[in-house]
Design an enzyme around this catalytic site. Structure first.
Site, PDB file in Angstrom:
ATOM      1  N   LYS A   1      70.085  26.985  60.147  1.00 24.35           N
ATOM      2  CA  LYS A   1      70.688  25.960  59.315  1.00 24.35           C
ATOM      3  C   LYS A   1      71.963  25.212  59.867  1.00 24.35           C
ATOM      4  O   LYS A   1      72.792  25.974  60.282  1.00 24.35           O
ATOM      5  CB  LYS A   1      71.139  26.678  57.818  1.00 24.35           C
ATOM      6  CG  LYS A   1      71.765  25.392  56.764  1.00 24.35           C
ATOM      7  CD  LYS A   1      72.485  25.804  55.644  1.00 24.35           C
ATOM      8  CE  LYS A   1      71.592  26.436  54.473  1.00 24.35           C
ATOM      9  NZ  LYS A   1      72.290  27.035  53.339  1.00 24.35           N
TER      10      LYS A   1
ATOM     11  N   GLY B   1      71.951  18.061  51.682  1.00 26.14           N
ATOM     12  CA  GLY B   1      73.107  17.528  51.289  1.00 26.14           C
ATOM     13  C   GLY B   1      73.759  17.923  52.680  1.00 26.14           C
ATOM     14  O   GLY B   1      74.950  17.158  53.171  1.00 26.14           O
ATOM     15  N   PHE B   2      73.780  19.289  53.089  1.00 27.73           N
ATOM     16  CA  PHE B   2      74.975  19.794  53.908  1.00 27.73           C
ATOM     17  C   PHE B   2      74.307  19.718  55.385  1.00 27.73           C
ATOM     18  O   PHE B   2      75.114  20.256  56.239  1.00 27.73           O
ATOM     19  CB  PHE B   2      75.054  21.267  53.721  1.00 27.73           C
ATOM     20  CG  PHE B   2      76.112  21.251  52.364  1.00 27.73           C
ATOM     21  CD1 PHE B   2      77.545  20.879  52.419  1.00 27.73           C
ATOM     22  CD2 PHE B   2      75.441  21.898  51.241  1.00 27.73           C
ATOM     23  CE1 PHE B   2      78.095  20.846  51.428  1.00 27.73           C
ATOM     24  CE2 PHE B   2      76.541  21.830  50.156  1.00 27.73           C
ATOM     25  CZ  PHE B   2      77.745  21.459  50.124  1.00 27.73           C
TER      26      PHE B   2
ATOM     27  N   SER C   1      70.446  20.358  58.120  1.00 30.23           N
ATOM     28  CA  SER C   1      69.121  20.396  58.279  1.00 30.23           C
ATOM     29  C   SER C   1      68.752  21.987  58.520  1.00 30.23           C
ATOM     30  O   SER C   1      69.743  22.639  59.184  1.00 30.23           O
ATOM     31  CB  SER C   1      68.525  19.651  59.209  1.00 30.23           C
ATOM     32  OG  SER C   1      68.905  18.243  59.047  1.00 30.23           O
ATOM     33  N   VAL C   2      67.616  22.454  58.230  1.00 29.67           N
ATOM     34  CA  VAL C   2      67.016  23.756  58.759  1.00 29.67           C
ATOM     35  C   VAL C   2      65.882  23.858  59.676  1.00 29.67           C
ATOM     36  O   VAL C   2      64.913  22.858  59.387  1.00 29.67           O
ATOM     37  CB  VAL C   2      66.492  24.226  57.313  1.00 29.67           C
ATOM     38  CG1 VAL C   2      66.174  25.912  57.735  1.00 29.67           C
ATOM     39  CG2 VAL C   2      67.662  24.684  56.162  1.00 29.67           C
TER      40      VAL C   2
ATOM     41  N   ASP D   1      74.478  28.777  41.458  1.00 30.55           N
ATOM     42  CA  ASP D   1      73.707  27.644  41.401  1.00 30.55           C
ATOM     43  C   ASP D   1      72.203  28.067  41.473  1.00 30.55           C
ATOM     44  O   ASP D   1      71.548  27.904  42.508  1.00 30.55           O
ATOM     45  CB  ASP D   1      73.855  26.812  42.758  1.00 30.55           C
ATOM     46  CG  ASP D   1      73.269  25.447  42.851  1.00 30.55           C
ATOM     47  OD1 ASP D   1      72.936  24.929  41.760  1.00 30.55           O
ATOM     48  OD2 ASP D   1      73.016  24.906  43.648  1.00 30.55           O
TER      49      ASP D   1
ATOM     50  N   LEU E   1      62.332  22.325  58.984  1.00 29.33           N
ATOM     51  CA  LEU E   1      61.687  22.900  57.808  1.00 29.33           C
ATOM     52  C   LEU E   1      62.145  21.945  56.794  1.00 29.33           C
ATOM     53  O   LEU E   1      61.366  22.169  55.609  1.00 29.33           O
ATOM     54  CB  LEU E   1      62.109  24.545  57.615  1.00 29.33           C
ATOM     55  CG  LEU E   1      61.648  25.213  59.004  1.00 29.33           C
ATOM     56  CD1 LEU E   1      62.567  26.680  58.389  1.00 29.33           C
ATOM     57  CD2 LEU E   1      60.183  25.455  58.817  1.00 29.33           C
ATOM     58  N   GLY E   2      63.426  21.382  56.789  1.00 28.83           N
ATOM     59  CA  GLY E   2      63.877  20.881  55.574  1.00 28.83           C
ATOM     60  C   GLY E   2      65.194  20.358  55.935  1.00 28.83           C
ATOM     61  O   GLY E   2      65.624  20.555  56.851  1.00 28.83           O
ATOM     62  N   GLY E   3      65.707  19.367  54.786  1.00 27.20           N
ATOM     63  CA  GLY E   3      67.110  18.810  55.140  1.00 27.20           C
ATOM     64  C   GLY E   3      67.611  18.993  53.582  1.00 27.20           C
ATOM     65  O   GLY E   3      67.083  18.649  52.791  1.00 27.20           O
TER      66      GLY E   3
END
Ligand SMILES: *[C@@H]1O[C@H](CO)[C@@H](O)[C@H](O)[C@H]1NC(C)=O
Ligand SMILES: *[C@@H]1O[C@H](CO)[C@@H](O)[C@H](O)[C@H]1NC(C)=O
Ligand SMILES: *[C@@H]1O[C@H](CO)[C@@H](O)[C@H](O)[C@H]1NC(C)=O
Ligand SMILES: *[C@@H]1O[C@H](CO)[C@@H](O)[C@H](O)[C@H]1NC(C)=O
Ligand SMILES: *[C@@H]1O[C@H](CO)[C@@H](O)[C@H](O)[C@H]1NC(C)=O
Ligand SMILES: *[C@@H]1O[C@H](CO)[C@@H](O)[C@H](O)[C@H]1NC(C)=O
Ligand SMILES: *[C@@H]1O[C@H](CO)[C@@H](O)[C@H](O)[C@H]1NC(C)=O
Length: 798
Positions: A493, A475-476, A478-479, A589, A471-473
């Protein structure tokens, strides 16, 4: 480098099916039962003023029995909030009657016998009336104008708490007011679960069978709900306290808080000899060799009856059943039942024979710390997954004949004859060793987990089809999208960056893992196996807010109404984090990338990897700078301790982006930096407020709402944190409960404006505004913290 982990998409599966499908009749208008006016058949009374509640006979589900109840009149799903004759139903509503009789409100059954009464002894006046009030309270008073209440249903709550009623000891009635669940969805008689107030500590407790406590609230602030009338607080048949709000759009009750969070934490939920399984539905199953005691109740999700043996035990009787003695069925990966009895023996064989010699012994367990046996019913059994690692092996006593019928079951049966005892011992020890080894490798996470599900890595690998749908990626890590066995869609995640990932993992599990709110993303569980660290959330089908706000090309432009609701939802989520949790949490944040949207565009605050937990007693925390440039409060930059007002600042900055539909700071084509809040200041002070709007909205917005958002935004970004509102106040302003004054323009923004030589910006959103607001050319200092849209890389506390 971005600190957020990319668009994570989550979906909040919080719809609860609490439809006690009811048969309810038409009202005859009045709100009063008087000496002249009793109630029978399909008549009802409706509260006057708002017409929120209705009282009359109702029939729960397919039950053939009738009860007097109060329900929501305006909510289309019939929803009972109070029941008079909980355990004394009637069957014919035309020959039964609710009437004023001898100074009481009385329910007469078919044979004119009183089966329920307000039971007051003091009054016998003829002018006595029972009135249904618009808050759901049924009151008895002497004359409709009397202020003095002789009796009220709020003093006798059933399973639902309504704003205005109290749970706790009532000194006037000398009784303990508590919520008690229904037996099941068709029977409102008092069930096993209750919510009470402990008068000694002012804590709410959930009890099983009135004595066994299995959840406590800490102090609870009843004020939260007073602003939202369509809210209820119920002691559910599941043994959980649930807080629900009515969603007018989907016509459903939306669960936004429940405790205990997991069904299997409800004490003895599956009854005697039943095992609770959190991962696979249905939650309850009988142990092998047992069957549901009350089959029909199990179908109604009432498992409290538990399970009974299919075959009675022989006990010591060896003269029957082929002379065979009882044996033990091996149940691996169990959380052991409550109330074990320790036995001081040295081997599994001795443990087993101790149990066998006692006719009331029903199970035993033997592990490195010794032998335990259980006498009588086995309660609070839980079936854990093999990967969970906390499971123990329970040996359940069954009649010998159960084993012949299970011959084909892949070798689970261990024959309790002397020859194979050695095998039992070997397996027992091997299991213990494996479990202990697994436990040490996941121990750190288990300690903070609370009620979260500890997933096995393999489970998540399967759920995400080996991490195939990304679904996305960020700094920490990927999802990935995934699906649990019960069809729940999840987002997983996978944390990659070693040291930061580890820290973010722990922060996230320990903050968001322990709280629940409809506007906070829900963490379902996690996996921690060696270096493998994964977090499991509800899947959010609409992705993160920034993609809708800033990149309108591929996705639809968010209309104003939706933007306003999103702003309000985020404020509610933050107010909850700041003010309502047991410990105050600063998110640190807040920005559009960290707000996720579900299918209904309900916002969920996400990404708690940088959050700071601040104890209730300390409101400030000194921390290294974290968060994202453009949203950072000034006190952070000057290095003093921060409070929740740092989130308020970031929220305010984000509100400007709701207005403009673009990042606050943007580099224009000529390389200059535009800063929206500075530019908007002059318009807010007196200009065409709609000219501030995202031009894609084409002016379609409520000017009053735009003004409110604008003013709130400026109040939120005040230089002095004491001048910023709390998130709770922001919620009230956006709800229209509080008014908001014209804000002073923060000096830091004025500084930009005074220094015009640097940059001119933002005149492009419409042509007309240049003439209306001549002061819309202002400058931003090139070193301004807000002038860059890049994100800082977060430093981490030691
Ligand atoms: C009941 O009816 C009588 C006569 O019809 C009337 O005088 C009286 O006020 C009524 N009582 C109430 C409580 O409505
Ligand atoms: C209520 O009862 C009256 C009289 O018995 C009847 O005429 C009417 O149809 C009933 N209404 C409903 C909704 O059942
Ligand atoms: C009532 O009974 C019908 C038919 O037996 C069934 O389809 C329906 O699901 C039942 N409703 C409830 C609420 O149990
Ligand atoms: C009415 O209630 C009384 C007392 O509980 C009971 O004995 C009687 O059978 C009931 N009448 C009917 C028709 O159920
Ligand atoms: C409250 O305190 C009293 C006196 O110390 C004690 O008897 C009682 O059991 C306590 N109640 C609860 C619910 O703990
Ligand atoms: C719910 O929606 C209906 C129309 O669908 C409206 O008439 C009603 O006032 C709404 N109720 C609330 C509480 O907003
Ligand atoms: C043993 O079982 C037989 C047959 O079921 C029964 O008749 C006998 O009473 C039992 N003996 C004992 C001591 O329970």
């Amino acid at each position: 480098m971005g600190v957020r982990n990319s668009p994570c998409f989550f979906f909040m599966l919080s719809v609860l099916f609490l439809c006690f499908c009811l048969n309810i009749h038409l009202s005859f208008g009045a709100d009063t039962i008087s000496a002249n006016h009793s109630l029978y058949g399909n008549q009802t009374i409706v509260s006057s003023e708002g017409g929120n509640f209705e009282l009359g006979f109702f029939r729960p589900g397919n039950s053939s029995k009738y009860y007097i109840g109060i329900w929501y009149k305006k909510v289309s799903l019939p929803t009972i909030v109070w029941v008079a004759n909980r355990d004394r139903p009637i069957s014919d509503i035309y020959s039964s009657e609710l009437k004023i009789l001898d100074g009481n409100l009385v329910l007469l059954n078919e044979s004119r016998t009183p089966i329920w009464s307000t039971s007051i002894s003091s009054t016998t006046s003829n002018s006595l009336v029972a009135v249904l009030l618009d808050n759901g309270n049924l009151v008895l008073k002497d004359g409709s104008n009397s202020k003095h209440l002789i009796w009220q249903s709020f003093d006798y709550p059933t399973h639902t708490w309504l704003p205005g009623s109290k749970i706790g000891f009532n000194k006037l009635t000398n009784s303990n007011q508590l919520l008690t669940s229904w037996k099941n969805s068709e029977d409102p008689a008092p069930g096993l679960f209750s919510l009470e107030l402990n008068p000694n500590s002012s804590e709410y407790l959930i009890l099983w069978n009135k004595y066994q406590q299995y959840w406590t609230s800490g102090a609870w602030n009843g004020k939260i709900f007073s602003l939202i009338p369509e809210m209820r607080f119920i002691m559910d048949v599941s043994g959980q306290v649930k807080q629900l709000t009515w969603l007018n759009s989907t016509k459903e009750w939306n669960l936004f808080w429940s405790q205990p969070r997991q069904q299997c934490e409800v004490y003895a939920f599956c009854g005697a000899f039943g095992t609770c399984n959190q991962i696979v539905q249905p939650f309850c199953n009988c142990l092998y060799g047992f069957k549901a005691k009350l089959e029909n109740n199990w179908k109604l999700n009432d498992y409290s009856g538990g399970c009974v043996r299919r075959t009675n035990l022989q006990c010591r009787n060896t003269s029957t059943a082929n002379g065979e003695r009882d044996r033990f069925w091996v149940s691996p990966n169990m959380e052991l039942p409550v109330s074990p009895k320790p036995v001081w023996v040295g081997s599994a064989a001795e443990c087993e024979s101790t149990c066998l010699d006692d006719c009331s012994c029903t199970a035993y367990a033997f592990e490195s710390n010794g032998c335990s046996i259980w006498l009588g019913d086995l309660l609070n059994l839980k079936q854990l997954s093999e990967e969970d690692g906390r499971g123990k092996t329970l040996y359940v006593r069954l009649a010998a004949s159960e084993f012949s019928s299970a011959k084909n079951k892949k070798g689970i049966v261990i024959r309790a004859v002397v020859g194979s005892v050695a095998v039992v011992i070997f397996f027992g020890f091997a299991l213990v060793v494996i479990r202990r080894w697994q436990r040490t490798s996941v121990g750190a996470a288990k300690a903070v987990e609370g009620s979260l599900v500890a997933f096995g890595y393999k489970d998540l690998q399967n759920a995400t089809k080996n991490f195939s749908e990304k679904l996305g990626g960020g700094g920490f890590g990927s999802v990935f999208k995934g699906k649990l066995a019960d069809s729940t869609v999840i987002a997983v995640k996978k944390l990659e960056s070693i040291s930061q990932g580890e820290k973010q993992f722990r922060t996230e599990v320990s903050t968001i893992g322990t709280i629940q709110h409809v506007n906070l993303v829900r963490l379902r569980g996690f996996c921690s196996e060696g270096k493998k660290k994964l977090l499991v959330y509800d899947y959010m089908s609409n992705g993160s807010l920034d993609s809708h706000l800033f990149h309108g090309k591929d996705s639809k432009v968010l209309d104003w109404k939706t933007r306003y609701q999103i702003a309000l939802g985020i404020a509610r989520g933050l107010a909850y984090l700041h003010e309502k949790c047991r410990e105050c949490i600063i998110h640190c944040d807040i920005k559009p990338e960290n707000i996720l949207l579900d299918a209904q565009f309900c916002p969920k605050v996400a990404d708690f990897g940088l959050a700071k937990v601040v104890g209730r007693e300390f409101s400030r925390v000194l921390t290294t700078m974290r968060g994202t440039r453009g949203y950072l409060a000034p006190e952070w930059i000057s290095g003093v301790a921060i409070t929740t007002k740092a989130d308020v600042y970031s929220y305010g900055m984000m509100l400007f982006e709701f207005l403009s539909g673009r990042k606050n700071s943007e580099h224009s084509e000529d390389g200059k930096v535009k800063f929206f809040p500075t530019w908007a200041a002059s318009v807010t002070a007196g200009g065409d407020i709609l000219s501030l709007l995202d031009h894609r909205l084409e002016g379609n917005a409520n000017a009053e709402e735009v003004t409110r958002i604008c003013r709130v935004a400026y109040w939120c970004i005040q230089d002095d944190e004491n001048h910023r509102p709390s998130m709770g106040q922001v919620v009230q302003i956006l709800e229209g409960v509080l008014d908001v004054n014209l804000p002073p323009i923060p000096r830091s923004l004025q500084a930009f404006a005074d220094n015009q030589e640097h940059i001119v910006f933002f005149t492009e959103s419409s042509q007309s505004q240049s003439s209306q607001a001549p002061a819309n050319s202002v400058a931003a200092s090139s070193q301004a913290r807000s002038s860059s849209s890049t994100t800082s890389s977060p430093e981490h506390d030691k």
